[in-house]
Enzyme design. Structure first.
Site, PDB file in Angstrom:
ATOM      1  N   ARG A  50      74.061  44.194 -29.666  1.00 55.27           N
ATOM      2  CA  ARG A  50      75.520  44.114 -29.463  1.00 55.27           C
ATOM      3  C   ARG A  50      76.127  42.998 -30.312  1.00 55.27           C
ATOM      4  O   ARG A  50      77.238  43.146 -30.837  1.00 55.27           O
ATOM      5  CB  ARG A  50      75.857  43.925 -27.978  1.00 55.27           C
ATOM      6  CG  ARG A  50      77.358  44.051 -27.719  1.00 55.27           C
ATOM      7  CD  ARG A  50      77.698  44.081 -26.253  1.00 55.27           C
ATOM      8  NE  ARG A  50      77.344  42.829 -25.583  1.00 55.27           N
ATOM      9  CZ  ARG A  50      77.426  42.640 -24.267  1.00 55.27           C
ATOM     10  NH1 ARG A  50      77.841  43.621 -23.485  1.00 55.27           N
ATOM     11  NH2 ARG A  50      77.097  41.482 -23.725  1.00 55.27           N
ATOM     12  N   LYS A 149      82.731  41.592 -28.766  1.00 55.27           N
ATOM     13  CA  LYS A 149      82.618  40.346 -28.016  1.00 55.27           C
ATOM     14  C   LYS A 149      82.951  39.214 -28.994  1.00 55.27           C
ATOM     15  O   LYS A 149      82.083  38.554 -29.553  1.00 55.27           O
ATOM     16  CB  LYS A 149      81.203  40.222 -27.422  1.00 55.27           C
ATOM     17  CG  LYS A 149      81.170  39.345 -26.188  1.00 55.27           C
ATOM     18  CD  LYS A 149      79.895  39.569 -25.408  1.00 55.27           C
ATOM     19  CE  LYS A 149      79.625  38.434 -24.443  1.00 55.27           C
ATOM     20  NZ  LYS A 149      80.629  38.224 -23.403  1.00 55.27           N
ATOM     21  N   GLU A 182      88.376  46.154 -16.508  1.00 55.46           N
ATOM     22  CA  GLU A 182      87.184  45.386 -16.132  1.00 55.46           C
ATOM     23  C   GLU A 182      87.632  44.042 -15.573  1.00 55.46           C
ATOM     24  O   GLU A 182      88.826  43.746 -15.530  1.00 55.46           O
ATOM     25  CB  GLU A 182      86.269  45.181 -17.346  1.00 55.46           C
ATOM     26  CG  GLU A 182      86.912  44.385 -18.470  1.00 55.46           C
ATOM     27  CD  GLU A 182      86.005  44.182 -19.675  1.00 55.46           C
ATOM     28  OE1 GLU A 182      84.781  44.154 -19.509  1.00 55.46           O
ATOM     29  OE2 GLU A 182      86.547  44.035 -20.780  1.00 55.46           O
TER      30      GLU A 182
HETATM   31  N1  PLP Z   1      83.250  42.191 -19.719  1.00 50.94           N
HETATM   32  C1  PLP Z   1      83.520  41.076 -20.397  1.00 50.94           C
HETATM   33  C2  PLP Z   1      84.891  40.829 -20.872  1.00 50.94           C
HETATM   34  C3  PLP Z   1      82.501  40.138 -20.639  1.00 50.94           C
HETATM   35  O1  PLP Z   1      82.757  39.033 -21.326  1.00 50.94           O
HETATM   36  C4  PLP Z   1      81.214  40.390 -20.136  1.00 50.94           C
HETATM   37  C5  PLP Z   1      80.145  39.411 -20.314  1.00 50.94           C
HETATM   38  O2  PLP Z   1      79.318  39.509 -21.146  1.00 50.94           O
HETATM   39  C6  PLP Z   1      80.985  41.587 -19.436  1.00 50.94           C
HETATM   40  C7  PLP Z   1      82.026  42.463 -19.253  1.00 50.94           C
HETATM   41  C8  PLP Z   1      79.636  41.944 -18.907  1.00 50.94           C
HETATM   42  O3  PLP Z   1      78.795  42.348 -19.944  1.00 50.94           O
HETATM   43  P1  PLP Z   1      77.230  42.116 -19.856  1.00 50.94           P
HETATM   44  O4  PLP Z   1      76.767  42.824 -18.652  1.00 50.94           O
HETATM   45  O5  PLP Z   1      76.707  42.715 -21.100  1.00 50.94           O
HETATM   46  O6  PLP Z   1      77.023  40.659 -19.777  1.00 50.94           O
END
Ligand code: PLP
Length: 286
Positions: A50, A149, A182
């Protein structure tokens, strides 16, 4: 504590960022959040993939291979003797003169920070979080995609500020169309009549914990439907929980002043937490 910086390890108090790093000046960069449990890094390949996808999406070429990045992350943990940790790799456009043009930066900068880490929400895993749906919207998919991200987390910070001001533990974003997106740092699952729903990842981060949760729940015989959800679906849900590397699997029992279900942590949420516990070896305890 030692911080990885472009192939070298620098003591924490000497680890500084140039004021000309475009990551600092313009948020021009990408990052990951990763956990290690009992000396094992959780879903490391997925996080490295990712990170490189986020970089690709902003036309940032990471100057080391994925294998080298993986090794750098592991070496950072080894150097710091960490077995239960949070790891934060960051790749920025690098150091360059003022001005937006990324061509000003000849070489991307790579940083890896790690630290000891327990559960994010302490004893709230038992009683559930209070969440607030916020007025600020998650980035639109046709603008700065929420799938990237990137170091531009200001919307998420504004969401946190809004939730904090309203006495919430976590913020829930809607997107520009009013669909559920989210949390500020986690994905969302909504349960109604024994069925589990989560929004498609066009309007939120493709969470690695989200994908793990779907897999674990399906393995245990639950049905997970990926579909758009609205405020009504959350307010009338039997259970809600959020998933993330930092949050792990955390129940939401109060949303905008409405009890979710009967206001206690429900059975499917408990099953999700237990499943996650099985694969990580720990959850909810520092
Ligand atoms: N949504 C956002 C905005 C995030 O910053 C994160 C953190 O990484 C997540 C969701 C959860 O993603 P992950 O399960 O890959 O950590």
């Amino acid at each position: 504590l030692l911080i990885y910086y472009n192939g070298e390890f620098v003591p924490k108090d000497k680890a500084t960022v140039s004021i000309y790093d475009h990551g600092f000046l313009y948020g021009d960069g990408v990052f990951e959040g990763i956990r290690a449990y009992n000396g094992r890094v959780f879903k490391l390949d997925e996080h490295v993939d990712r990170l490189y996808d986020s970089a690709k999406a902003i036309a940032l070429e990471v100057p080391i291979t994925k294998a080298e990045m993986t090794e750098a992350i592991l070496e950072t943990l080894r150097k710091n003797n960490l077995t239960d940790a949070y790891i934060r790799p960051i790749v920025t456009r690098g150091i360059g003169d003022l001005g937006l043009d990324p061509r000003k930066c000849p070489m991307p900068s790579i940083y890896i920070i790690s630290q000891e880490w327990g559960a994010m929400y302490g004893d709230l895993y038992e009683v559930g979080l209070k969440a607030i749906t916020v007025g600020i919207r998650r980035n639109a998919p046709d603008a700065l995609s929420p799938n990237i991200k990137s170091l531009n987390y200001l919307n998420n910070i504004l969401a946190k500020i809004e939730a904090n001001a309203k006495g919430g533990d976590e913020a829930i974003f809607l997107d520009q169309n009013g669909f559920v997106s989210e949390g500020s740092g986690d994905n969302i699952f909504v349960i109604k009549n024994g069925k589990i729903y989560t929004p498609p990842t066009i309007n939120n981060l493709k969470g690695i914990t989200r994908a793990t949760a779907i897999e674990l729940l399906e393995e245990r015989g639950y049905e997970v439907a990926v579909q758009n959800l609205g405020l009504f679906d959350m307010y009338t849900a039997d259970e809600i929980f959020v998933t993330g590397t930092a949050a792990e699997a955390a129940p939401i029992t109060l949303l905008d002043g409405r009890k979710i279900g009967d206001g206690s942590v429900g059975p499917i949420t408990k099953a999700a937490v237990a499943a996650f516990e099985e694969v990580t070896g720990t959850i909810g305890t520092p």
